[in-house]
Write a protein that holds these residues in place. Structure first.
Motif, PDB file in Angstrom:
ATOM      1  N   GLY A  18       0.782  -1.227   0.000  1.00 26.09           N
ATOM      2  CA  GLY A  18       0.000   0.000   0.000  1.00 26.09           C
ATOM      3  C   GLY A  18       0.812   1.273   0.000  1.00 26.09           C
ATOM      4  N   PHE A  19       2.089   1.145  -0.295  1.00 21.18           N
ATOM      5  CA  PHE A  19       2.919   2.346  -0.342  1.00 21.18           C
ATOM      6  C   PHE A  19       3.040   2.863  -1.774  1.00 21.18           C
ATOM      7  N   SER A  20       3.082   4.139  -1.892  1.00 21.93           N
ATOM      8  CA  SER A  20       3.280   4.726  -3.214  1.00 21.93           C
ATOM      9  C   SER A  20       4.757   4.639  -3.568  1.00 21.93           C
ATOM     10  N   ALA A  21       5.050   4.816  -4.835  1.00 29.03           N
ATOM     11  CA  ALA A  21       6.444   4.785  -5.279  1.00 29.03           C
ATOM     12  C   ALA A  21       7.236   5.882  -4.588  1.00 29.03           C
ATOM     13  N   GLN A  22       6.573   6.999  -4.385  1.00 27.09           N
ATOM     14  CA  GLN A  22       7.261   8.113  -3.727  1.00 27.09           C
ATOM     15  C   GLN A  22       7.622   7.788  -2.289  1.00 27.09           C
ATOM     16  N   GLU A  23       6.725   7.108  -1.619  1.00 29.35           N
ATOM     17  CA  GLU A  23       7.019   6.722  -0.238  1.00 29.35           C
ATOM     18  C   GLU A  23       8.179   5.737  -0.189  1.00 29.35           C
ATOM     19  N   ALA A  24       8.153   4.792  -1.105  1.00 26.01           N
ATOM     20  CA  ALA A  24       9.218   3.793  -1.154  1.00 26.01           C
ATOM     21  C   ALA A  24      10.558   4.470  -1.456  1.00 26.01           C
ATOM     22  N   ARG A  25      10.483   5.403  -2.363  1.00 25.98           N
ATOM     23  CA  ARG A  25      11.689   6.134  -2.742  1.00 25.98           C
ATOM     24  C   ARG A  25      12.234   6.937  -1.564  1.00 25.98           C
ATOM     25  N   ALA A  26      11.319   7.545  -0.844  1.00 30.37           N
ATOM     26  CA  ALA A  26      11.728   8.353   0.307  1.00 30.37           C
ATOM     27  C   ALA A  26      12.393   7.487   1.371  1.00 30.37           C
ATOM     28  N   GLU A  27      11.898   6.268   1.507  1.00 28.93           N
ATOM     29  CA  GLU A  27      12.477   5.385   2.517  1.00 28.93           C
ATOM     30  C   GLU A  27      13.922   5.035   2.169  1.00 28.93           C
ATOM     31  N   VAL A  28      14.158   4.784   0.900  1.00 31.92           N
ATOM     32  CA  VAL A  28      15.531   4.498   0.457  1.00 31.92           C
ATOM     33  C   VAL A  28      16.412   5.711   0.718  1.00 31.92           C
ATOM     34  N   ASP A  29      15.878   6.874   0.419  1.00 35.11           N
ATOM     35  CA  ASP A  29      16.643   8.102   0.678  1.00 35.11           C
ATOM     36  C   ASP A  29      17.029   8.180   2.146  1.00 35.11           C
ATOM     37  N   ARG A  30      16.048   7.935   2.993  1.00 37.14           N
ATOM     38  CA  ARG A  30      16.296   8.007   4.424  1.00 37.14           C
ATOM     39  C   ARG A  30      17.422   7.061   4.830  1.00 37.14           C
TER      40      ARG A  30
END
Lengths: 136, 136
Positions: free
Chosen positions: A112-124
């Motif tokens: 249920g995560f958006s691509a943007q959320e997933a991307r942000a997690e990697v950034d973090r």
DNA sequence: TCCCAATTTGTATCATTGTATCATTGTACG
DNA sequence: CGTACAATGATACAATGATACAAATTGGGA
């Protein structure tokens, strides 16, 4: 049942006991006397047999564990490592980074995560340096 | 009938087996693969499948039972709890996403890619919109 | 339907196994 | 001598396994 290891220690050689044990095991593995999956004596068993402290055996085992020759597991015992774990690595190498990333995004999407959320997690993770897997 | 859980344990990771099981179940709950009311395998079934002692499975189940994610009852079995709070789910998802991202970075690292390269790949996919899973 | 024994399921307790931490010993070097 | 270091030992601990147990279900037979 653990395999039988009979060998002698030389307490006067100046070579640390844990080294002698590790070297002996190395030889037995190299020569095929010890095969993948074989269970080694417990640290206490071998220590009793050799009349030394079990921490010394533990240290010898740790040396070999670090180079992946054996696998020690609390509560389970110590085993000769299965044939090179290259298989998993090979499987990984056959995938491209793109596929890996794609799989990641898909898994995230399934949760249920958006691509943007997933991307942000990697950034973090990249920024905190928490990706190095020091938990292993 | 209990749901089918297929996942692998890593006996070398240093992460306790019961933790690995609990985390895997957490992920499956977070992702919706396991739904409220679903019956988990019995401790003995799962233990046999994973080739471990059923007490270890029991301990994993207890961990999740303590946070009310599942419900274990002697003589009946183990079930995914009904209607966990939104808050619990949210926390679950956050934790799972972090783990997912961490795994991705670790896999990439094993393939020889830096964290920055892995990050860039995710960025690329996000921008091309190629993450929708048409590769299966 | 009701009862009860067998089965199934999770739990409690303790033994086994490796690990972490610190103390002790011995030795080399100043 | 005394310090510093490595090797070994003692002790406490965490994870896993073996065994006996308790609770719920199931299935015949009265």
């Amino acid at each position: 049942m653990p395999v039988k290891l009979d060998f002698q220690l030389d307490f006067r050689s100046g070579v640390p006991i844990y080294t002698q044990i590790a070297e002996e095991l190395r030889r037995k593995i190299a020569s095929g006397q010890l095969k993948p999956g074989d269970q080694l004596p417990t640290v206490r068993e071998l220590a009793t047999e050799l009349r030394i402290n079990f921490n010394t055996v533990s240290r010898a085992y740790r040396v070999l564990d670090e180079v992946r020759l054996i696998s020690t597991q609390t509560g389970r015992g110590t085993y000769i490592s299965e044939a090179p774990t290259e298989e998993a690595i090979l499987q990984l190498k056959q995938k491209s980074l793109r596929e890996l990333a794609q799989t990641y995004l898909e898994d995230a999407a399934r949760m249920g995560f958006s691509a943007q959320e997933a991307r942000a997690e990697v950034d973090r993770l990249c920024e905190t340096g928490n990706h190095t897997g020091e938990n292993a």
